[in-house]
Design a protein around this motif. Structure first.
Motif, PDB file in Angstrom:
ATOM      1  N   CYS A 190       0.842  -1.200   0.000  1.00 49.49           N
ATOM      2  CA  CYS A 190       0.000   0.000   0.000  1.00 49.49           C
ATOM      3  C   CYS A 190       0.880   1.255   0.000  1.00 49.49           C
ATOM      4  CB  CYS A 190      -0.904  -0.019   1.222  1.00 49.49           C
ATOM      5  SG  CYS A 190      -1.811   1.516   1.473  1.00 49.49           S
ATOM      6  N   CYS A 247       0.279   3.211   3.724  1.00 47.52           N
ATOM      7  CA  CYS A 247       0.801   2.656   4.975  1.00 47.52           C
ATOM      8  C   CYS A 247       2.109   1.884   4.778  1.00 47.52           C
ATOM      9  CB  CYS A 247      -0.245   1.767   5.658  1.00 47.52           C
ATOM     10  SG  CYS A 247      -0.699   0.306   4.718  1.00 47.52           S
ATOM     11  N   ARG A 276      -0.150  -5.942   1.672  1.00 46.00           N
ATOM     12  CA  ARG A 276      -1.580  -6.214   1.842  1.00 46.00           C
ATOM     13  C   ARG A 276      -2.071  -7.167   0.764  1.00 46.00           C
ATOM     14  NH1 ARG A 276      -2.632  -4.307   6.945  1.00 46.00           N
ATOM     15  NH2 ARG A 276      -2.536  -2.037   7.075  1.00 46.00           N
ATOM     16  N   CYS A 297      -4.695   0.213   0.201  1.00 44.55           N
ATOM     17  CA  CYS A 297      -5.364  -0.891   0.898  1.00 44.55           C
ATOM     18  C   CYS A 297      -6.634  -0.394   1.576  1.00 44.55           C
ATOM     19  CB  CYS A 297      -4.416  -1.526   1.911  1.00 44.55           C
ATOM     20  SG  CYS A 297      -4.209  -0.595   3.452  1.00 44.55           S
ATOM     21  N   CYS A 331      -6.365   1.535   5.083  1.00 40.57           N
ATOM     22  CA  CYS A 331      -6.098   2.974   5.070  1.00 40.57           C
ATOM     23  C   CYS A 331      -7.355   3.780   4.746  1.00 40.57           C
ATOM     24  CB  CYS A 331      -4.983   3.300   4.080  1.00 40.57           C
ATOM     25  SG  CYS A 331      -3.367   2.800   4.712  1.00 40.57           S
TER      26      CYS A 331
HETATM   27 ZN    ZN Z   1      -2.614   1.046   3.513  1.00 41.66          ZN
END
Ligand code: ZN
Ligand code: ZN
Length: 187
Positions: free
Chosen positions: A25, A28, A32, A49, A52
């Motif tokens: 992602c 973050c 994921r 993702c 988030c």
């Molecule tokens: Zn994320």
């Protein structure tokens, strides 16, 4: 880690707004498994993702400051805040537009509301899917009547609705009275 759940978009994989694929992602930096693939009204991440979106981190990280959609006080991120009924609290509109996966339409899509709350987005629908929900079809017929369509044109249009093509309808369900709702667009 369990995937987050969204009150207003319960099945983002089934609706086509998310894809099961290993990715990192952009917001973050975590590895994921489920990747968002709906619209972002802001800076475009390489990969995003659902965690988030759920936490609001994506909305903060990607928003373009000073942006406004003109129709409300809420800065839209994943869907637009248009035609929001007066009895819907601002917190609901914020959750839907900033912390809920959106969905891609041929035009910019409006969320639907019912019973003073946002409705749950179920996914795009064609005539076959809508036939199972007569009240949603009735809603589209009323819409068309308001726009001055003849009944013949309306029925022809409804039968041409295609889940994956154009035109498409979008199916929602009220979280309080279980009424099915539909919106539609023509590209
Ligand atoms: Zn994320
Ligand atoms: Zn309702």
């Amino acid at each position: 880690m369990a995937e987050p759940t969204f009150r207003y978009h319960p099945h983002p994989l089934a609706s086509g707004s998310a894809l099961r694929i290993d990715h990192v992602c952009s917001v973050c930096g975590m590895a994921r498994q489920i990747r968002y693939q709906g619209p972002v009204y802001g800076r475009q991440p390489d990969s995003l993702c659902l965690h988030c979106i759920h936490s609001g981190a994506a909305s903060s990280a990607l928003s373009i400051s000073g942006g406004s959609d003109g129709d409300s006080d809420v800065a839209a991120m994943f869907s637009d805040a248009v035609d929001v009924p007066d009895d819907v609290p601002l917190s609901v509109v914020e959750e839907i537009t900033q912390r809920t996966p959106g969905f891609a339409g041929w035009q910019q899509e409006a969320w639907l509301y019912h019973c003073g709350d946002g409705a749950a987005f179920l996914g795009p629908a064609g005539y076959r899917e809508l036939e199972a929900h007569p009240e949603a079809l009735a809603m589209l017929r009323e819409d068309h009547q308001r726009y001055g369509w003849s009944p013949t044109d309306t029925e022809q249009f409804l039968r041409g609705l295609d889940r994956t093509g154009e035109p498409t309808a979008y199916l929602f369900r009220c979280l309080h009275c279980d009424t099915n709702l539909a919106s539609w667009d023509v590209g």
